[in-house]
Design an enzyme around this catalytic site. Structure first.
Site, PDB file in Angstrom:
ATOM      1  N   LYS A 225      74.095-122.392  82.825  1.00 37.72           N
ATOM      2  CA  LYS A 225      73.296-122.299  81.600  1.00 37.72           C
ATOM      3  C   LYS A 225      71.840-122.602  81.948  1.00 37.72           C
ATOM      4  CE  LYS A 225      76.944-123.513  78.314  1.00 37.72           C
ATOM      5  NZ  LYS A 225      77.324-124.422  77.191  1.00 37.72           N
TER       6      LYS A 225
ATOM      7  N   SER B 152      80.084-131.829  72.705  1.00 41.95           N
ATOM      8  CA  SER B 152      78.800-131.619  73.380  1.00 41.95           C
ATOM      9  C   SER B 152      77.686-132.218  72.528  1.00 41.95           C
ATOM     10  CB  SER B 152      78.533-130.123  73.582  1.00 41.95           C
ATOM     11  OG  SER B 152      79.392-129.580  74.557  1.00 41.95           O
TER      12      SER B 152
ATOM     13  N   ARG C  34      87.602-122.948  80.274  1.00 37.99           N
ATOM     14  CA  ARG C  34      86.480-122.362  79.541  1.00 37.99           C
ATOM     15  C   ARG C  34      86.431-120.864  79.832  1.00 37.99           C
ATOM     16  NH1 ARG C  34      80.989-121.185  80.369  1.00 37.99           N
ATOM     17  NH2 ARG C  34      79.640-121.639  78.584  1.00 37.99           N
TER      18      ARG C  34
END
Length: 214
Positions: free
Chosen positions: A140, A110, A41
């Site tokens: 997050k 997701s 990522r």
């Protein structure tokens, strides 16, 4: 590479936690600690570096018989021969992704706290769905929150593997496995620790006595 069952510790890299020079070393440590899936990522726009890193990670993952999943970049995933891609909140182009990556590719989606999104993903051929965040997350901090009740309901309605993500620790991970998760996705708890291999071992131990779900 033989495709192993999707179960266990799902390690997700983060370029804000890992210097480029340390990426391979850090990922190898979590693989040695028992991680079964690696997701690359990196949200930067440095396409040359990202391609180089993804290629090197793919070779490393192959050595450990672990699939490499690329976050939200189908082009990069196909370019480096990665085993799969993870699709985020934007339009989910399942059929186009499958067409580009092939029938054997792993496609994950997701689903945040949305069970209907997960059911749709399964119906069109996704290989796993991810729910979260289950706990406060440094990666997050403002993301939506999911509950263990959602996991339990999803486990009754969905047959593909379920990934739990968001603030997961070795201490709170067991309740997510007990509620129906097949994989625990971890970023900060691995790559934010001084010894990623030891950290991975603590997570991996949670799966040792779990009965695989049908």
């Amino acid at each position: 590479m033989m495709r192993p069952p999707l179960r266990g510790l799902y390690a997700i890299t983060d370029n804000t936690l890992i210097a480029p020079s340390a990426l391979l070393e850090m990922v190898e440590k979590v693989l040695m600690g028992g991680a079964t899936v690696i997701q690359y990522r990196d949200k930067t726009t440095d396409s040359t570096r990202r391609e180089q890193e993804a290629k090197a990670l793919h070779e490393l993952c192959q050595d450990h018989n672990a699939p490499l999943i690329i976050n939200d970049d189908i082009e990069l995933a196909t370019m480096v021969g990665a085993e799969g891609v993870h699709l985020g909140k934007h339009d989910i182009k399942y059929h186009k992704t499958r067409e580009l990556m092939g029938e054997g590719a792993i496609i994950g989606v997701s689903c945040y706290d949305q069970l209907n999104r997960a059911r749709k993903a399964e119906s069109v051929g996704a290989d796993y769905v991810a729910f979260g965040s289950f706990f406060p997350s440094k990666t997050k901090p403002n993301t939506v929150r999911a509950t263990t009740d959602l996991l339990r309901e999803a486990r009754q309605l969905i047959s593909i593997p379920i990934v739990a993500i968001g603030g997961i620790t070795p201490e709170n991970g067991k309740m997510l496995l007990d509620s129906g998760a097949d994989l625990l996705a971890v970023i900060q708890g691995l790559f934010g620790e001084p010894n990623p291999e030891d950290a991975a071992k603590r997570y991996s131990m949670l799966f040792e006595y779990m009965t695989p779900k049908g």
